[in-house]
Design an enzyme around this catalytic site. Structure first.
Site, short mmCIF file in Angstrom:
data_model
loop_
_atom_site.label_atom_id
_atom_site.label_comp_id
_atom_site.label_asym_id
_atom_site.label_seq_id
_atom_site.Cartn_x
_atom_site.Cartn_y
_atom_site.Cartn_z
N CYS A 282 -4.34 -1.60 -1.82
CA CYS A 282 -4.50 -0.17 -2.02
C CYS A 282 -5.43 0.04 -3.20
O CYS A 282 -5.19 -0.48 -4.30
CB CYS A 282 -3.14 0.47 -2.31
SG CYS A 282 -3.24 2.21 -2.77
N ASN A 283 -6.49 0.81 -2.99
CA ASN A 283 -7.46 1.02 -4.06
C ASN A 283 -6.91 1.92 -5.15
O ASN A 283 -7.17 1.69 -6.34
CB ASN A 283 -8.75 1.64 -3.49
CG ASN A 283 -9.36 0.76 -2.44
OD1 ASN A 283 -8.81 0.64 -1.35
ND2 ASN A 283 -10.46 0.13 -2.75
N SER A 284 -6.17 2.97 -4.77
CA SER A 284 -5.63 3.88 -5.78
C SER A 284 -4.67 3.12 -6.70
O SER A 284 -4.72 3.28 -7.93
CB SER A 284 -4.88 5.04 -5.11
OG SER A 284 -5.68 5.63 -4.11
N CYS B 145 -10.99 2.99 0.05
CA CYS B 145 -9.57 3.24 0.31
C CYS B 145 -9.26 2.41 1.55
O CYS B 145 -10.02 2.42 2.52
CB CYS B 145 -9.34 4.73 0.58
SG CYS B 145 -7.72 5.10 1.30
N THR B 146 -8.15 1.69 1.50
CA THR B 146 -7.87 0.75 2.59
C THR B 146 -7.53 1.46 3.90
O THR B 146 -7.50 0.82 4.95
CB THR B 146 -6.75 -0.22 2.20
OG1 THR B 146 -5.62 0.54 1.73
CG2 THR B 146 -7.22 -1.17 1.10
N HIS B 147 -7.30 2.76 3.85
CA HIS B 147 -7.10 3.51 5.10
C HIS B 147 -8.42 3.69 5.87
O HIS B 147 -8.42 3.82 7.09
CB HIS B 147 -6.55 4.91 4.82
CG HIS B 147 -5.06 4.96 4.59
ND1 HIS B 147 -4.47 4.46 3.46
CD2 HIS B 147 -4.05 5.48 5.36
CE1 HIS B 147 -3.16 4.67 3.54
NE2 HIS B 147 -2.88 5.28 4.67
N ASP C 147 0.89 -1.17 0.00
CA ASP C 147 0.00 0.00 0.00
C ASP C 147 0.92 1.22 0.00
O ASP C 147 2.15 1.09 0.14
CB ASP C 147 -0.89 -0.01 1.27
CG ASP C 147 -1.79 1.21 1.36
OD1 ASP C 147 -2.35 1.63 0.34
OD2 ASP C 147 -1.93 1.78 2.47
N SER C 148 0.33 2.40 -0.09
CA SER C 148 1.14 3.62 -0.01
C SER C 148 1.56 3.90 1.43
O SER C 148 2.40 4.75 1.66
CB SER C 148 0.31 4.80 -0.51
OG SER C 148 -0.88 4.89 0.25
N TYR D 88 -0.74 8.05 -2.80
CA TYR D 88 -0.98 7.52 -4.14
C TYR D 88 -2.23 8.17 -4.74
O TYR D 88 -2.33 8.35 -5.95
CB TYR D 88 -1.21 6.01 -4.08
CG TYR D 88 0.03 5.14 -4.06
CD1 TYR D 88 1.30 5.66 -3.85
CD2 TYR D 88 -0.08 3.76 -4.25
CE1 TYR D 88 2.42 4.83 -3.83
CE2 TYR D 88 1.03 2.94 -4.24
CZ TYR D 88 2.27 3.46 -4.03
OH TYR D 88 3.36 2.64 -4.01
N GLY D 89 -3.18 8.49 -3.86
CA GLY D 89 -4.48 8.98 -4.32
C GLY D 89 -4.45 10.32 -5.00
O GLY D 89 -5.45 10.75 -5.59
N1 DGL Z 1 -4.70 3.26 0.97
C1 DGL Z 1 -4.73 3.99 -0.27
C2 DGL Z 1 -5.91 3.50 -1.11
O1 DGL Z 1 -6.49 2.45 -0.81
C3 DGL Z 1 -4.95 5.48 -0.13
C4 DGL Z 1 -3.94 6.36 0.41
C5 DGL Z 1 -3.21 7.20 -0.61
O2 DGL Z 1 -3.79 8.15 -1.16
O3 DGL Z 1 -2.05 6.88 -0.81
O4 DGL Z 1 -6.26 4.14 -2.06
#
Ligand code: DGL
Length: 274
Positions: A78-80, A192-194, A15-16, A47-48
């Site tokens: 990570c979704n992004s 978003c996984t956060h 992930d980021s 990443y987003g």
């Molecule tokens: N955890 C990242 C996701 O799932 C988001 C955080 C980011 O923007 O890097 O998109």
């Protein structure tokens, strides 16, 4: 690039930052006997906010790095990264004969299954919303859905910084949830996984009747299935090991990660991506 893939290798995940730990947590619950390597690319967080081209290049680079260290499966937590780079990761992984498991598809499937009204919200980073990945994953669910997507440019950063739960943050979350309330959604995908790390705040803002959908559990089930199908599941032999890598600040990563996972992370290795 080729390697001998066998059950003794770890599952690699990235992930980021610390968001993907919400996916790792579910995998640790379902697959305690497996070994895991988790990379948080904190040097390039968020990443987003990145362009699809940048994300594709980063995903390919991180995937190659992890596979060269040896892995039997690659999980994009990570979704992004998934929204722009899943194909890039698949290309890199296929050279190594390794399968890729990623987010987005599983949450879309769950959301379509659990919504009563068909009004579904998606809360995600700008990169994920703009990619259209959720819109197409939800549209592929064989049932008509009305989709409301909201970009949350700042929420992952608040979490990655370790939460100042200030009035400003509460106000920010309220403003992200406003469009969902106006559209009367009954289900919101945490895209978003956060975000599962602020689930209480989101649930409170949206109310008890709104279902929040995240990827972790479904990803753990997919990982389990893929390993079994490919004969790569590890014989149960007690608890596996876990290792953490990051690209910028091991101390901050260890502190946050220990808090979120509620277990000691041990030494976090600082790595430089080529
Ligand atoms: N955890 C990242 C996701 O799932 C988001 C955080 C980011 O923007 O890097 O998109």
């Amino acid at each position: 690039m080729s390697q001998d893939i066998h059950a003794g290798l770890p599952i690699a995940m990235f992930d980021s930052g610390v968001g993907g730990l919400t996916v790792l947590h579910e995998c640790l619950v379902s697959l305690p006997e497996e070994d895991f390597v988790y990379l948080g690319d904190d040097a390039r967080f968020p990443y987003g906010a990145r362009s699809p081209e940048e994300l594709r290049a980063q995903v390919a680079q991180v995937s190659r790095f992890l596979l060269e260290r040896g892995a039997k499966l690659l999980v994009i937590a990570c979704n992004s990264a998934t929204s722009a780079g899943v194909e890039a990761a698949r290309r890199v992984a296929s050279e190594a004969g390794v399968e890729v498991v990623s987010v987005i598809g599983p949450e879309a499937e769950i959301a379509a299954a659990v919504t009563d009204t068909g009004h579904v919200g998606v809360l995600a980073t700008p990169a994920t919303v703009r990619s259209g990945a959720y819109r197409s994953a939800l549209s592929a669910q064989h049932r008509p859905l009305t989709i409301t997507e909201v970009e949350a440019p700042d929420l992952a950063a608040v979490i990655q910084r370790g939460f100042p739960f200030s009035d400003r943050v509460v106000e920010m979350v309220r403003s992200y949830c406003g469009p969902f309330q106006r559209a009367e959604v009954d289900t919101v995908v945490l895209g978003c996984t956060h975000y599962p790390l602020v689930r209480p705040m989101l649930q409170r803002t949206l109310g008890r009747d709104v279902r929040l959908v995240s990827a972790g559990h479904a990803i753990a089930a997919t990982v389990q299935r893929v390993l079994t199908e490919r004969g790569l599941a590890r014989e149960s032999r007690g608890e596996g090991t876990y290792r953490f890598l990051c690209t910028q600040d091991p101390q901050a990563f260890r502190e946050l990660g220990t808090r979120f996972l509620q277990m000691p992370l041990g030494d976090v290795e600082l790595v430089q991506l080529p």
